[in-house]
Design a protein around this motif. Structure first.
Motif, short mmCIF file in Angstrom:
data_model
loop_
_atom_site.label_atom_id
_atom_site.label_comp_id
_atom_site.label_asym_id
_atom_site.label_seq_id
_atom_site.Cartn_x
_atom_site.Cartn_y
_atom_site.Cartn_z
N TRP A 26 57.33 33.29 38.76
CA TRP A 26 57.02 33.48 37.36
C TRP A 26 55.54 33.51 37.05
CZ3 TRP A 26 59.31 29.37 39.71
CH2 TRP A 26 58.56 28.20 39.78
N ASN A 27 54.70 33.01 37.98
CA ASN A 27 53.28 32.96 37.67
C ASN A 27 52.48 34.06 38.36
OD1 ASN A 27 53.60 32.01 40.23
ND2 ASN A 27 52.17 30.30 40.03
N GLU A 98 43.38 53.72 60.07
CA GLU A 98 43.08 55.15 60.00
C GLU A 98 41.88 55.42 59.09
OE1 GLU A 98 46.66 56.91 58.62
OE2 GLU A 98 47.77 56.57 60.50
N GLN A 99 41.61 54.49 58.17
CA GLN A 99 40.48 54.65 57.26
C GLN A 99 39.31 53.74 57.62
OE1 GLN A 99 41.32 55.01 53.06
NE2 GLN A 99 43.48 55.47 53.44
N GLY A 100 39.33 53.21 58.83
CA GLY A 100 38.19 52.45 59.34
C GLY A 100 38.12 51.01 58.89
N MET A 101 39.23 50.46 58.37
CA MET A 101 39.22 49.06 57.93
C MET A 101 39.69 48.15 59.05
SD MET A 101 40.62 49.59 54.05
CE MET A 101 41.30 51.21 54.27
N GLU A 102 39.22 46.90 59.00
CA GLU A 102 39.52 45.96 60.09
C GLU A 102 40.20 44.69 59.63
OE1 GLU A 102 35.91 45.24 62.19
OE2 GLU A 102 35.77 47.29 62.98
N HIS A 103 40.33 44.48 58.33
CA HIS A 103 40.94 43.25 57.83
C HIS A 103 41.98 43.55 56.76
CE1 HIS A 103 37.18 41.71 59.58
NE2 HIS A 103 37.88 40.62 59.81
N LEU A 104 42.99 42.68 56.71
CA LEU A 104 44.03 42.76 55.68
C LEU A 104 44.08 41.43 54.95
CD1 LEU A 104 47.56 44.28 55.98
CD2 LEU A 104 47.31 41.99 55.06
N THR A 105 44.10 41.48 53.63
CA THR A 105 44.20 40.27 52.82
C THR A 105 45.47 40.32 51.99
OG1 THR A 105 42.98 41.18 50.93
CG2 THR A 105 41.69 40.11 52.65
N LEU A 106 45.96 39.15 51.59
CA LEU A 106 47.12 39.08 50.70
C LEU A 106 47.04 37.83 49.85
CD1 LEU A 106 49.07 36.78 52.12
CD2 LEU A 106 49.86 38.69 53.48
N ASP A 107 47.80 37.81 48.77
CA ASP A 107 47.85 36.67 47.87
C ASP A 107 49.08 35.82 48.17
OD1 ASP A 107 45.57 37.31 46.35
OD2 ASP A 107 46.72 38.77 45.20
N VAL A 108 48.94 34.51 48.02
CA VAL A 108 50.06 33.59 48.14
C VAL A 108 50.09 32.74 46.89
CG1 VAL A 108 51.15 31.78 49.51
CG2 VAL A 108 49.77 33.52 50.65
N ALA A 109 51.23 32.72 46.20
CA ALA A 109 51.34 31.96 44.96
C ALA A 109 51.22 30.47 45.25
CB ALA A 109 52.68 32.24 44.28
N THR A 110 50.57 29.74 44.34
CA THR A 110 50.47 28.29 44.45
C THR A 110 51.87 27.68 44.54
OG1 THR A 110 48.44 28.29 43.17
CG2 THR A 110 49.62 26.20 43.34
N GLY A 111 52.06 26.79 45.49
CA GLY A 111 53.36 26.14 45.65
C GLY A 111 54.28 26.85 46.62
N ASN A 112 53.93 28.07 47.03
CA ASN A 112 54.78 28.83 47.95
C ASN A 112 54.43 28.45 49.39
OD1 ASN A 112 56.44 30.63 49.26
ND2 ASN A 112 55.35 32.47 48.58
N GLU A 113 54.77 27.22 49.77
CA GLU A 113 54.43 26.73 51.10
C GLU A 113 55.21 27.45 52.20
OE1 GLU A 113 51.93 24.89 51.90
OE2 GLU A 113 51.41 24.78 49.78
N GLU A 126 42.84 31.07 55.52
CA GLU A 126 42.38 31.09 54.14
C GLU A 126 40.98 31.67 54.07
OE1 GLU A 126 41.47 27.68 50.97
OE2 GLU A 126 43.61 27.92 51.38
N TRP A 127 40.80 32.66 53.21
CA TRP A 127 39.53 33.36 53.07
C TRP A 127 38.91 33.10 51.70
CZ3 TRP A 127 39.10 38.34 50.27
CH2 TRP A 127 37.81 38.88 50.32
N ALA A 128 39.73 33.04 50.67
CA ALA A 128 39.26 32.78 49.31
C ALA A 128 40.41 32.17 48.54
CB ALA A 128 38.78 34.06 48.64
N ARG A 129 40.10 31.57 47.40
CA ARG A 129 41.13 30.96 46.56
C ARG A 129 41.02 31.53 45.15
NH1 ARG A 129 42.28 24.72 47.12
NH2 ARG A 129 42.87 25.59 49.13
N ARG A 130 42.11 32.08 44.65
CA ARG A 130 42.14 32.65 43.30
C ARG A 130 42.68 31.61 42.34
NH1 ARG A 130 45.03 38.32 42.62
NH2 ARG A 130 43.12 38.91 43.70
#
Length: 313
Positions: A26-27, A98-113, A126-130
């Motif tokens: 929901w969030n 294919e487009q020359g990128m080397e990293h993939l990032t994704l979001d994880v909802a708070t509480g979704n352990e 962990e790379w950053a915290r939103r």
């Protein structure tokens, strides 16, 4: 199993998957099930199928020359733990390479352990915290305009040792211009702009001072003009933490709310305060209005600990 790019013909499947996602999460900060493929122009939507049956999808975007970011990975509940999430991410990664990128990032909802553990097993770190805040809460903070200020108190008579430790550690945290006073009643007080404005740096400095001087250190102050907070350190480690309104900055798990109450036994052992007085004075509440004004409460807590000159320098 086949992973392919979604098309307009998959609209109903994607809508059904989106409804399932937003019912469970929901969030989520992105739009709800009214999204259609037409609104995803410029994004990448991959659909996973097993023998022609849709079993999951992933939605994200490619940032040429930077990284690929995945907003959503969804797998139908009965098909989870079958490698479908991994296949979807691998397909995203293939297009990114294919487009020359080397990293993939994704979001994880708070509480979704559960989800967090899945991504860890796949090698994500962990790379950053939103962070998120309701706008009405943010507006309340702006309108309140309360001051934040604090001081550090080192349980020692050796002012020179405290001064030397401050000279060593404060610049490393980006601070300068500290004032060291005392000892008063067995405590040396430290005041600095960094201590006032930055809680994280304040508490890191308090920990370093406790290690360097082998003394108990108390970081104590007022935040937002409404909340009294202290942290007690012994040998560099937190041994007690108090916040007068535990959920002032946002909702917390019940255990964290309890943990932000004063521990009379620890406070008594480290400062000599009477446990009964600690219980009576260092109370917590659901709102600042249920407690004495923050400046007054700070004075009361400092007095029972024997701290002179707590708060403003």
């Amino acid at each position: 199993m086949n992973v392919r790019e979604a098309t307009a013909a998959d609209e109903q499947t994607l809508l059904a998957f989106s409804e399932a996602i937003f019912a469970e999460n929901w969030n989520r900060p992105w739009p709800g099930p009214e999204i259609t493929p037409a609104l995803w122009e410029g994004k990448l939507v991959l659909l996973a199928e097993d023998e022609g049956e849709p079993v999951g999808y992933a939605f994200g975007e490619l940032q040429p020359g930077q990284y690929v970011h995945v907003n959503i990975v969804y797998v139908v509940p009965k098909r989870r733990r079958q490698g479908i999430s991994t296949a979807l991410l691998a397909a995203f990664g293939s297009r990114a390479r294919e487009q020359g990128m080397e990293h993939l990032t994704l979001d994880v909802a708070t509480g979704n352990e559960v989800g967090r553990e899945v991504w860890r097993r796949l090698g994500f770190t962990e790379w950053a915290r939103r962070l998120t805040v309701p706008l009405d809460r943010l507006e309340q903070r702006r309108d309140a305009g309360g001051d934040s200020y604090a001081s550090l108190h080192v349980q020692t008579d050796d002012q020179d040792a405290v001064q030397a430790a401050i000279a060593k550690y404060l610049p490393r945290l980006g601070g300068s211009g500290a004032r060291v006073e005392g000892p008063r009643n067995g405590w040396v007080a430290v005041y600095a702009q960094l201590v006032d404005r930055d809680r994280r740096s304040r508490e890191r400095l308090a920990s370093e001072l406790s290690n360097a001087t082998a003394a108990v250190v108390c970081a104590i102050g007022v935040e937002d003009g409404a909340v009294v907070r202290y942290v007690l350190y012994e040998r560099g480690s937190v041994v007690d933490e108090y916040q007068s309104v535990p959920e002032h900055f946002g909702q917390l798990p019940p255990g964290d709310v309890v943990a932000l109450g004063a521990n009379p036994t620890v406070v008594s052992r480290l400062t000599g305060a009477e446990p009964a007085r600690v219980r009576a004075v260092a109370r917590t509440a659901s709102s600042p209005e249920e407690l004495p004004p923050a400046e007054e409460l700070l004075e009361q807590i400092a007095e029972l600990m024997g701290l002179e000159g707590a708060g403003r320098g």
